[in-house]
Design an enzyme around this catalytic site. Structure first.
Site, short mmCIF file in Angstrom:
data_model
loop_
_atom_site.label_atom_id
_atom_site.label_comp_id
_atom_site.label_asym_id
_atom_site.label_seq_id
_atom_site.Cartn_x
_atom_site.Cartn_y
_atom_site.Cartn_z
N ASP A 13 0.82 -1.22 0.00
CA ASP A 13 0.00 0.00 0.00
C ASP A 13 0.85 1.27 0.00
OD1 ASP A 13 -2.25 -1.70 0.24
OD2 ASP A 13 -1.92 -1.79 2.40
N ASN A 38 -5.14 -10.72 -3.96
CA ASN A 38 -5.05 -10.04 -2.66
C ASN A 38 -4.52 -8.62 -2.84
OD1 ASN A 38 -2.58 -11.06 -3.46
ND2 ASN A 38 -1.89 -11.66 -1.43
N GLN A 226 2.00 -6.29 -2.81
CA GLN A 226 2.34 -6.27 -1.37
C GLN A 226 3.66 -5.51 -1.15
OE1 GLN A 226 1.46 -9.80 -2.57
NE2 GLN A 226 -0.57 -8.97 -2.40
N THR A 303 -9.96 -5.08 0.85
CA THR A 303 -10.83 -5.49 1.96
C THR A 303 -11.54 -4.31 2.63
OG1 THR A 303 -8.99 -5.28 3.51
CG2 THR A 303 -9.33 -7.45 2.52
#
Ligand code: IMP
Length: 432
Positions: A13, A38, A226, A303
């Site tokens: 992020d 993900n 990631q 999420t």
């Protein structure tokens, strides 16, 4: 001319989406080499917002080849959904624009379910990882356990049932142990055969495609997902994702030899965030953390979870520079710090009374390290939207220069807002 690998130098992020988009405009080929759906990348191209999880950022640009490499774990249903959403936005993801490596392991519903069963069970025992519940970890386990169903297996309907049976023997034992009903052969076969025709047209020998493109002198961008601290080996284990997220994986996860990988760009946020559980030495569970989270819009793309926020940790990023071979960083979200009277930077840790300049590998020690801070003066002007160094307040330049010194890598790009053009270019990674 270098091929470029983009990695996150913290816990993900860091704002890779904007930088990858900026670079993908200059690339011919864009490759994903680890992780799965993900990841969450938001791209803004010609005023349109695209949210990608699994597909490489190149798919939203005409004339680029996108590649899903063998290092990815691939959920065929998530793929079909993402392709469908892009179609609704006017982007056709056709097989001439996207190739999927034939040896890519699949994520099935039973992986997603197992991820959820385990996280639920762990909630009560305090061993929760805080995964994205997308089945990433269980799918990599099956890959390494040599029982995965891979993309190429969808083309062989004779051996597919045997592979599914083998997988079910393993999973049903786990499901029974966790008190959940068994998965059936028929359901898994139906799940696979229902999407096979939508996947197989994209399947290719990706190592060969990349070899040809590289020899033709095309520019290849490897898009990491990631971040380094979530790497299965180099991260805050066990609070990590299940793949190698470091730059070295670009080679193994795509089938390109390491000699073809050139410039490593580490995307680095001007402060630190993480989602999920696990150690976070500079975390601020106070008004500073709230300030960073609110001003930085720190909510997960995949999420929607609120991200934990804290000060810049130079120890971690210095380590990330080393383990990735980062040549330069893209520093993002500096503008979030605008207006703070003072800014702290972690330069070392105290561990059991000793001062150390690295993140220890053990889980216990990682939980015990205490950050040692330097306090820098903030700036009252704004860095948001700056397009040259001259537009930046002197104190902000000082902050950036100090970070460069602490981590041992220069700023190649400085991003000063989510807008594409609000970027100060120091070094073009493709030209270096
Ligand atoms: P998994 O990758 O779903 O197995 O989750 C393992 C850990 O990685 C959790 O802490 C997740 O929050 C984190 N994680 C996975 N993908 C991302 C990402 O794209 N950004 C930030 N954290 C992530």
């Amino acid at each position: 001319m270098a091929n470029v690998v983009v990695v996150g130098s913290q816990w993900g992020d860091e704002g890779k989406g904007k930088i990858v988009d900026w670079l993908s405009e200059r690339a011919d080929v864009v490759v994903r080499f680890q992780g799965g759906h993900n990841a969450g990348h938001t791209l803004v191209v010609d005023g349109k917002v695209y949210k990608l999880s699994l597909l490489p950022s190149g798919v939203v640009r005409e004339g680029k080849l996108s590649i899903i490499g063998n290092g990815v774990v691939f959920d065929p249903h998530a793929f079909v959904t993402e392709v469908g959403k892009l179609k609704d936005q006017g982007v056709e993801v056709t097989p001439d624009r996207l190739k999927i490596a034939e040896n890519t392991a699949l994520i099935l519903s039973l992986h997603r379910e197992l991820d959820g069963f385990r996280e639920d069970a762990a909630s009560n025992s305090g061993t929760k990882i805080g995964t994205t519940r997308r089945g990433i970890g269980p799918a990599y386990e099956d890959k390494v356990g040599r029982r995965a169903v891979r993309v190429m297996d969808l083309a062989d309907l004779e051996t597919l049932p045997l592979k599914v049976d083998r997988l079910l023997t393993h999973h049903n034992a786990l499901r029974r142990g966790l008190g959940h009903p068994e998965a059936t052969h028929e359901a898994i076969m139906a799940e696979l055969t229902s999407v096979a025709d939508r996947i197989l047209p994209y399947m290719d020998r990706v190592w060969k495609v990349l070899d040809d493109r590289r020899k033709a002198g095309e520019r290849i961008l490897f898009e990491g997902a990631q971040g380094t601290l979530l790497d299965i080996d180099h991260g805050t284990y066990p609070f990590v994702t299940s793949s190698n997220t470091v730059a070295g994986q670009a080679a193994a996860g795509s089938g390109m030899g390491p000699g073809g990988v050139g410039y490593v760009l580490g995307i680095t946020k001007a402060y630190t965030t993480r989602v999920g559980e696990g150690p976070f030495p500079t975390e601020q569970t106070n008004e500073i953390g709230e300030f960073l989270g609110t001003k930085g819009h720190e909510f997960g793309v995949v999420t929607g979870r609120k991200r934990r926020c804290g000060w810049f940790d130079a120890v971690l990023v210095r380590q990330a520079v080393a383990v990735n071979g980062i040549k330069g960083i893209a520093l993002t979200k500096l503008d979030v710090l605008d207006g703070l009277p003072e800014i702290k930077v972690c330069t070392a840790y105290r561990l059991d009374g000793e001062v150390i300049d690295y993140l220890p590998a053990s889980q216990g020690a990682q939980a015990r390290v205490e950050p040692i801070y330097e306090t820098l003066e903030g700036w009252s002007g704004t860095t948001a939207g700056a397009r040259s160094w001259n537009d930046l307040p002197a104190q902000a330049v000082k902050y950036v220069r100090h970070i460069e010194e602490l981590i041992g890598a220069p700023v190649a790009l400085l991003s000063t807002s989510p807008e594409r053009d609000d970027t100060i270019l120091v070094t073009d990674p493709f030209q270096d």
